[in-house]
Design a protein around this motif. Sequence first.
Motif, PDB file in Angstrom:
ATOM      1  N   LEU A   1      -6.304 -16.125   0.819  1.00 63.16           N
ATOM      2  CA  LEU A   1      -5.276 -15.626   1.258  1.00 63.16           C
ATOM      3  C   LEU A   1      -4.785 -14.897   2.958  1.00 63.16           C
ATOM      4  O   LEU A   1      -5.600 -15.008   4.196  1.00 63.16           O
ATOM      5  CB  LEU A   1      -5.829 -13.495   1.284  1.00 63.16           C
ATOM      6  CG  LEU A   1      -6.944 -13.297   0.248  1.00 63.16           C
ATOM      7  CD1 LEU A   1      -7.526 -11.639   0.900  1.00 63.16           C
ATOM      8  CD2 LEU A   1      -6.381 -13.364  -1.289  1.00 63.16           C
TER       9      LEU A   1
ATOM     10  N   ARG B   1      -1.326 -15.195  -1.636  1.00 65.95           N
ATOM     11  CA  ARG B   1      -2.558 -15.922  -2.231  1.00 65.95           C
ATOM     12  C   ARG B   1      -2.900 -16.476  -3.369  1.00 65.95           C
ATOM     13  O   ARG B   1      -1.586 -17.362  -4.016  1.00 65.95           O
ATOM     14  CB  ARG B   1      -3.183 -13.991  -3.230  1.00 65.95           C
ATOM     15  CG  ARG B   1      -4.735 -14.481  -3.871  1.00 65.95           C
ATOM     16  CD  ARG B   1      -5.162 -12.687  -4.191  1.00 65.95           C
ATOM     17  NE  ARG B   1      -6.707 -12.856  -5.187  1.00 65.95           N
ATOM     18  CZ  ARG B   1      -6.519 -12.912  -6.654  1.00 65.95           C
ATOM     19  NH1 ARG B   1      -4.912 -12.834  -6.915  1.00 65.95           N
ATOM     20  NH2 ARG B   1      -7.536 -13.144  -6.920  1.00 65.95           N
TER      21      ARG B   1
ATOM     22  N   ILE C   1       0.803  -2.760   5.139  1.00 67.89           N
ATOM     23  CA  ILE C   1       0.155  -2.245   3.343  1.00 67.89           C
ATOM     24  C   ILE C   1       1.051  -2.329   2.384  1.00 67.89           C
ATOM     25  O   ILE C   1       0.669  -2.587   1.591  1.00 67.89           O
ATOM     26  CB  ILE C   1      -1.218  -1.705   3.814  1.00 67.89           C
ATOM     27  CG1 ILE C   1      -2.559  -2.055   5.285  1.00 67.89           C
ATOM     28  CG2 ILE C   1      -2.495  -1.866   2.248  1.00 67.89           C
ATOM     29  CD1 ILE C   1      -3.440  -1.401   5.387  1.00 67.89           C
TER      30      ILE C   1
ATOM     31  N   ARG D   1      -8.674  -4.808  -1.915  1.00 71.36           N
ATOM     32  CA  ARG D   1      -8.882  -5.525  -0.369  1.00 71.36           C
ATOM     33  C   ARG D   1      -8.378  -5.298   0.701  1.00 71.36           C
ATOM     34  O   ARG D   1      -9.806  -5.196   1.536  1.00 71.36           O
ATOM     35  CB  ARG D   1      -7.559  -7.205  -0.527  1.00 71.36           C
ATOM     36  CG  ARG D   1      -8.131  -7.873  -1.971  1.00 71.36           C
ATOM     37  CD  ARG D   1      -7.542  -9.145  -1.437  1.00 71.36           C
ATOM     38  NE  ARG D   1      -5.969  -9.263  -1.979  1.00 71.36           N
ATOM     39  CZ  ARG D   1      -5.557  -9.515  -2.908  1.00 71.36           C
ATOM     40  NH1 ARG D   1      -5.821  -9.847  -4.017  1.00 71.36           N
ATOM     41  NH2 ARG D   1      -4.403  -8.768  -2.753  1.00 71.36           N
TER      42      ARG D   1
ATOM     43  N   GLN E   1      -4.472  -4.784  -6.372  1.00 74.38           N
ATOM     44  CA  GLN E   1      -5.526  -5.052  -5.858  1.00 74.38           C
ATOM     45  C   GLN E   1      -5.614  -5.642  -4.234  1.00 74.38           C
ATOM     46  O   GLN E   1      -6.716  -5.801  -4.026  1.00 74.38           O
ATOM     47  CB  GLN E   1      -4.822  -6.849  -6.865  1.00 74.38           C
ATOM     48  CG  GLN E   1      -6.040  -7.313  -7.896  1.00 74.38           C
ATOM     49  CD  GLN E   1      -5.313  -8.125  -8.938  1.00 74.38           C
ATOM     50  OE1 GLN E   1      -5.183  -9.190  -8.309  1.00 74.38           O
ATOM     51  NE2 GLN E   1      -6.173  -8.078 -10.520  1.00 74.38           N
ATOM     52  N   SER E   2      -4.036  -5.627  -3.612  1.00 78.25           N
ATOM     53  CA  SER E   2      -4.173  -5.971  -2.663  1.00 78.25           C
ATOM     54  C   SER E   2      -4.725  -4.369  -2.294  1.00 78.25           C
ATOM     55  O   SER E   2      -4.746  -4.558  -0.554  1.00 78.25           O
ATOM     56  CB  SER E   2      -2.726  -6.154  -1.910  1.00 78.25           C
ATOM     57  OG  SER E   2      -1.717  -4.740  -2.497  1.00 78.25           O
TER      58      SER E   2
ATOM     59  N   PHE F   1      -1.009  -7.000  -8.517  1.00 78.34           N
ATOM     60  CA  PHE F   1      -0.839  -7.145  -7.525  1.00 78.34           C
ATOM     61  C   PHE F   1      -0.559  -6.117  -6.135  1.00 78.34           C
ATOM     62  O   PHE F   1      -1.940  -6.555  -5.414  1.00 78.34           O
ATOM     63  CB  PHE F   1      -0.380  -8.429  -7.420  1.00 78.34           C
ATOM     64  CG  PHE F   1       1.183  -8.086  -7.915  1.00 78.34           C
ATOM     65  CD1 PHE F   1       1.275  -9.122  -8.757  1.00 78.34           C
ATOM     66  CD2 PHE F   1       2.002  -7.633  -7.334  1.00 78.34           C
ATOM     67  CE1 PHE F   1       2.183  -8.868  -9.297  1.00 78.34           C
ATOM     68  CE2 PHE F   1       3.213  -7.204  -8.335  1.00 78.34           C
ATOM     69  CZ  PHE F   1       3.653  -8.488  -9.174  1.00 78.34           C
TER      70      PHE F   1
ATOM     71  N   TRP G   1       7.673  -8.996  -5.808  1.00 79.58           N
ATOM     72  CA  TRP G   1       6.483  -9.243  -5.979  1.00 79.58           C
ATOM     73  C   TRP G   1       6.684 -10.228  -7.416  1.00 79.58           C
ATOM     74  O   TRP G   1       6.665 -10.214  -8.015  1.00 79.58           O
ATOM     75  CB  TRP G   1       6.098  -8.311  -6.184  1.00 79.58           C
ATOM     76  CG  TRP G   1       5.353  -7.510  -4.744  1.00 79.58           C
ATOM     77  CD1 TRP G   1       6.731  -6.007  -4.221  1.00 79.58           C
ATOM     78  CD2 TRP G   1       4.457  -7.854  -3.099  1.00 79.58           C
ATOM     79  NE1 TRP G   1       6.185  -5.683  -2.896  1.00 79.58           N
ATOM     80  CE2 TRP G   1       5.264  -6.985  -2.563  1.00 79.58           C
ATOM     81  CE3 TRP G   1       3.400  -8.510  -3.520  1.00 79.58           C
ATOM     82  CZ2 TRP G   1       4.322  -7.186  -1.106  1.00 79.58           C
ATOM     83  CZ3 TRP G   1       2.938  -8.204  -2.474  1.00 79.58           C
ATOM     84  CH2 TRP G   1       3.112  -7.535  -1.389  1.00 79.58           C
TER      85      TRP G   1
ATOM     86  N   ASN H   1       1.531 -12.171   2.934  1.00 81.51           N
ATOM     87  CA  ASN H   1       1.927 -11.441   1.801  1.00 81.51           C
ATOM     88  C   ASN H   1       1.423 -12.436   0.666  1.00 81.51           C
ATOM     89  O   ASN H   1       2.073 -12.375  -0.601  1.00 81.51           O
ATOM     90  CB  ASN H   1       2.485 -11.000   1.499  1.00 81.51           C
ATOM     91  CG  ASN H   1       3.541 -10.108   2.546  1.00 81.51           C
ATOM     92  OD1 ASN H   1       2.070  -9.150   2.273  1.00 81.51           O
ATOM     93  ND2 ASN H   1       4.371  -9.669   3.216  1.00 81.51           N
TER      94      ASN H   1
END
Length: 577
Positions: free
Chosen positions: A479, A484, A63, A34, A30-31, A27, A530, A482
């Motif tokens: 999204l 998804r 980010i 994005r 992937q963040s 994750f 997370w 924080n």
Amino acid sequence: MTRTLIVVFLFFFSSIKSQTLNLNNPFFEQSLRRAQLNGEIDSSLSFTLRPLNPDQYDIDQNIFNLESYSPTVLSFLNGSGKLKILPIDFNISFSSHHPYNRNNGSMIPARGYQQLLSAGIYFELGPLSIQLKPEHVFAENRNYDGFWEGHYDITWARRYLLWNRIDLPERFGETAYKKTTFGQSSIRLNYKALSLGLSSENIWWGPSIRNGVMMSNHAQGFNHLTLNTRKPIKTAIGNFEFQLVTGRLEPSGFDPPSTDRTNAGNKLFVPKINQNGKTGDWRFFQGYSLTYSPKWIPGLHLGHIRWTQMYGALFEGKYWWINNNPTDDRFNGTSIGWFPIFNNFLRKNDKVEPYEKETDQAASVFFRWVWEDSKAEIYGEFNHNDSKFNFRDLLSDSDHSRAVTLGIHKLFDSKKDDSQMEFNWEWTQMEQTASRLVRNAGSWYQHGRTYHGFTNNGEVMGAGIGPGSNSQYFSLAKLDGNQRLGAALEIIDQDNDFYYLAFEDSKDFRRYWKDYNLHLFYEKKFKNFWGSFNMMYSRSLNYQWELIIDPTLPYYSPGRDVNNFHFDFKLTYPIKF
């Protein structure tokens, strides 16, 4: 002399970092991907060579905050030396009926409960970095219905044509599975954009998100030497990223099912022997990935991957059995050099007759194109298993032994608030094309003489769908900050190469084994945790190519259709101080 010592001192104690993101908890990566589509990260980052080194990029702390991810507990020599605590990773999974696993590193395909626990430290001193991140895996490894006992002996014989040429056990033993590995550990020397070191980390090559055909984190990471870039090298014509890997692949130590089966009086199972007649052998692996990002086309990344593997004895130039004949020593004492990856791209260049027969190899080209204005990316891979005879052979029969992946990834802004919708589609085809009717290429990842195939610890090192399979994956997610939340549909044709081989003479078009997998997933940051959760319901049509033969039913009647429930839970806890 004094000036030289000053230069060496400044080099050794300069602040050079080389911390990587764990591929098995994706994750964070992937963040960042994005964020790139949103224009928050430079499009020069290709995402085709992973794991990433986030400390090498100018990333806004909102980010991704590296210090929160792995806080510094000790700093010395004016910051040139650091000791950091890596986050604790705890991954669990459960499969109710039969195994389902994708891109989870050291975890194995197993029915029942399974967990992975990992923690570690990161140390750096000038150009030296040491990342110690071992992993411990425990799996219940329950028994389940594998390849159907009711298949005819000839069908079993055709299944063993794959199993005798690849190391893919249905089950990793008959008891609970426990294993501790080095996991995501490494020791490196770093200078500017370059890194040289020894590592056991998982690697992903190419732009794909679900199925990395040439290299992914589907299998356990292997011990390897690596020379790679940590960030793009800028030149007058664009940016370059590369990795050259030399490593050792290991067998699982487990056999396929029903090794006592026979057909026409012949035993089907053939042990995977090495040059000493012992079961199993390590394999020498070497591969590279190269990505070029043209200066004149922002967001475009073009690349090439190649790997080769052979048994250790062949690499060492030692005695090797040819056609299982211990008196045939045509390759005895012949050296292939330290870098076979740069030899014999085409078979017409083979200098030693048995070389090509004993060597497994593959090559690919790929692209990824980021369109920041559209907040989208399109990517693809074109892969060839083994090698072509010459360039004319490549042009005239390009479909032979090929695998293809295409994907689209796009973000849509909400008109009501700051949330976004995320769409991803990825299509992968690995079954043989119609070329097999006149020129059988065999399935991907298997090889006629490298009997363990392209595997490590019993799992393929490429696409998790496996040899001969195809996949369609559609996902849609919301999204919001924080978190998804979304759903996905995954459609998998299970090993069509075997299906055509086993049932083409009977013309039985009812037996396709096809999975329809519905995923519901949720990711969120809770305080300093997370977490991600994926729940999947799978409906398998004609599971294990099994039909219910009943003369009272219509010819096109259902086969053995089964349900499987699977869930994954991944938790990362960056420790606070």
